[in-house]
Design a protein around this motif. Structure first.
Motif, PDB file in Angstrom:
ATOM      1  N   ASP A  98       0.809  -1.213   0.000  1.00 31.49           N
ATOM      2  CA  ASP A  98       0.000   0.000   0.000  1.00 31.49           C
ATOM      3  C   ASP A  98       0.846   1.267   0.000  1.00 31.49           C
ATOM      4  O   ASP A  98       0.383   2.313  -0.450  1.00 31.49           O
ATOM      5  CB  ASP A  98      -0.911   0.026   1.241  1.00 31.49           C
ATOM      6  N   ASP A  99       2.053   1.176   0.520  1.00 28.99           N
ATOM      7  CA  ASP A  99       2.905   2.360   0.626  1.00 28.99           C
ATOM      8  C   ASP A  99       4.348   1.898   0.698  1.00 28.99           C
ATOM      9  O   ASP A  99       4.640   0.718   0.953  1.00 28.99           O
ATOM     10  CB  ASP A  99       2.528   3.179   1.869  1.00 28.99           C
ATOM     11  N   ARG A 113       2.287   8.070   7.666  1.00 29.53           N
ATOM     12  CA  ARG A 113       1.786   7.046   6.733  1.00 29.53           C
ATOM     13  C   ARG A 113       0.822   6.090   7.449  1.00 29.53           C
ATOM     14  O   ARG A 113      -0.186   5.675   6.878  1.00 29.53           O
ATOM     15  CB  ARG A 113       2.964   6.255   6.145  1.00 29.53           C
ATOM     16  N   ARG A 120      -8.078   5.577   6.207  1.00 29.12           N
ATOM     17  CA  ARG A 120      -8.701   4.808   5.121  1.00 29.12           C
ATOM     18  C   ARG A 120      -9.488   3.628   5.668  1.00 29.12           C
ATOM     19  O   ARG A 120     -10.610   3.359   5.231  1.00 29.12           O
ATOM     20  CB  ARG A 120      -7.624   4.334   4.139  1.00 29.12           C
ATOM     21  N   LEU A 167      -9.439   5.661  -7.990  1.00 25.09           N
ATOM     22  CA  LEU A 167      -8.654   6.379  -6.985  1.00 25.09           C
ATOM     23  C   LEU A 167      -9.429   6.530  -5.668  1.00 25.09           C
ATOM     24  O   LEU A 167      -8.877   6.338  -4.587  1.00 25.09           O
ATOM     25  CB  LEU A 167      -8.273   7.758  -7.516  1.00 25.09           C
ATOM     26  N   ASN A 170      -9.629   3.539  -3.502  1.00 28.64           N
ATOM     27  CA  ASN A 170      -8.332   3.191  -2.908  1.00 28.64           C
ATOM     28  C   ASN A 170      -7.707   4.419  -2.258  1.00 28.64           C
ATOM     29  O   ASN A 170      -6.483   4.593  -2.280  1.00 28.64           O
ATOM     30  CB  ASN A 170      -7.394   2.629  -3.979  1.00 28.64           C
ATOM     31  N   LYS A 173      -3.971   5.201  -0.891  1.00 23.58           N
ATOM     32  CA  LYS A 173      -3.078   4.153  -1.377  1.00 23.58           C
ATOM     33  C   LYS A 173      -2.428   4.568  -2.689  1.00 23.58           C
ATOM     34  O   LYS A 173      -3.095   5.096  -3.578  1.00 23.58           O
ATOM     35  CB  LYS A 173      -3.866   2.861  -1.579  1.00 23.58           C
ATOM     36  N   VAL A 174      -1.119   4.333  -2.809  1.00 26.57           N
ATOM     37  CA  VAL A 174      -0.423   4.609  -4.064  1.00 26.57           C
ATOM     38  C   VAL A 174      -0.786   3.529  -5.078  1.00 26.57           C
ATOM     39  O   VAL A 174      -0.609   2.335  -4.823  1.00 26.57           O
ATOM     40  CB  VAL A 174       1.106   4.633  -3.865  1.00 26.57           C
ATOM     41  N   HIS A 220       3.124  10.459  -7.720  1.00 21.76           N
ATOM     42  CA  HIS A 220       4.370   9.861  -7.255  1.00 21.76           C
ATOM     43  C   HIS A 220       5.204   9.611  -8.505  1.00 21.76           C
ATOM     44  O   HIS A 220       4.961   8.650  -9.245  1.00 21.76           O
ATOM     45  CB  HIS A 220       4.099   8.568  -6.485  1.00 21.76           C
ATOM     46  N   TYR A 225      -0.074   7.229  -8.846  1.00 18.30           N
ATOM     47  CA  TYR A 225      -0.902   8.299  -8.284  1.00 18.30           C
ATOM     48  C   TYR A 225      -1.564   7.825  -6.987  1.00 18.30           C
ATOM     49  O   TYR A 225      -1.797   6.635  -6.784  1.00 18.30           O
ATOM     50  CB  TYR A 225      -1.981   8.725  -9.273  1.00 18.30           C
ATOM     51  N   ARG A 226      -1.926   8.811  -6.157  1.00 19.69           N
ATOM     52  CA  ARG A 226      -2.632   8.525  -4.915  1.00 19.69           C
ATOM     53  C   ARG A 226      -3.676   9.615  -4.684  1.00 19.69           C
ATOM     54  O   ARG A 226      -3.413  10.800  -4.857  1.00 19.69           O
ATOM     55  CB  ARG A 226      -1.638   8.541  -3.743  1.00 19.69           C
ATOM     56  N   THR A 228      -5.435  11.623  -1.932  1.00 21.10           N
ATOM     57  CA  THR A 228      -5.206  11.916  -0.529  1.00 21.10           C
ATOM     58  C   THR A 228      -6.542  12.098   0.198  1.00 21.10           C
ATOM     59  O   THR A 228      -7.512  12.575  -0.388  1.00 21.10           O
ATOM     60  CB  THR A 228      -4.349  13.176  -0.348  1.00 21.10           C
TER      61      THR A 228
END
Length: 230
Positions: A98-99, A113, A120, A167, A170, A173-174, A220, A225-226, A228
């Protein structure tokens, strides 16, 4: 309130002790594993809320641990590794992490993080089966197929809407370029990744008050992409 339980998988004793002490200070529960075999066993038997995972384990590669855990669990996994190349990050994220945080690392950033993932998890736990996602002024009505900023409906193309849904589902999450393009187009060729950048730019123009300083969608570079959580 139940405490969050974190499984720490780290063979370096000094790093393991640092993370353990920090978790104790911040009132987290924790369990420790020193290799991949222990990590898989503890993930299965203890059902942790979050996993912090080193990739350079003595008995197996951490990416293989991620793949194994992902065969039965969606527990959030934060990679904490000395490997800093984009290819290493992408491989771990594509495997299901996830990261990704590189060593040497800031304890404050690690806990930031962790808080993102906890938000989430709290969001998913609270919405249950509801069909409306909210994040700041953004509202996505999955059942109606519409999205809004405040009371203004966003006029999105089908691809833009699919990207927004992916997106938002999720959030925090990246998502790697490969993951996104496979979900949107079914494959991940270079032309699809180029198309992804174009569609993401047009989505930002419609979603963000200042596309040059995005609030909702974080890039990223070289990874993906993430969305936020606001």
């Amino acid at each position: 309130m139940l405490k969050t339980t974190v499984l720490v998988v780290e063979d370096d004793k000094s790093v393991r002790n640092l993370v353990r002490t920090s978790l104790t200070t911040q009132k987290y529960n924790y369990i420790l594993a020193e290799n991949g075999r222990e990590a898989i066993a503890m993930a299965s038997s203890h059902n942790p809320d979050i996993i912090i995972l080193d990739l350079g384990l003595p008995d197996t590669d951490g990416v293989d641990v991620i793949k194994k855990i992902r065969t039965w669990s969606e527990v959030p996994i934060i990679v904490l590794s000395a490997r800093s190349e984009d290819t290493d990050k992408i491989e771990a994220l594509d495997a299901g992490a996830d990261d990704y945080l590189t060593k040497p690392f800031s304890v404050e950033e690690l806990f930031a993080r962790l808080r993102v993932i906890q938000r989430r998890l709290a969001t998913y736990g609270s919405v249950g089966g509801e069909s409306i996602f909210t994040n700041g002024a953004l509202r996505v009505d999955y059942s109606a197929g519409c999205a809004y900023i405040g009371e203004t409906e966003l006029h999105l193309t089908p691809i833009e809407y699919k990207l927004l849904c992916l997106l938002s589902q999720n959030v925090g999450k990246v998502l790697t370029h490969t993951f996104i393009t496979k979900r949107i187009w079914g494959s991940s060729y270079e032309n699809e990744i180029a198309s992804l950048r174009v569609f993401m730019a047009t989505l930002r123009k419609k979603l963000e008050a200042e596309p040059g300083a995005p609030q909702y969608i974080q890039t990223h570079i070289g990874v993906g992409y993430r969305m936020t959580k606001i």
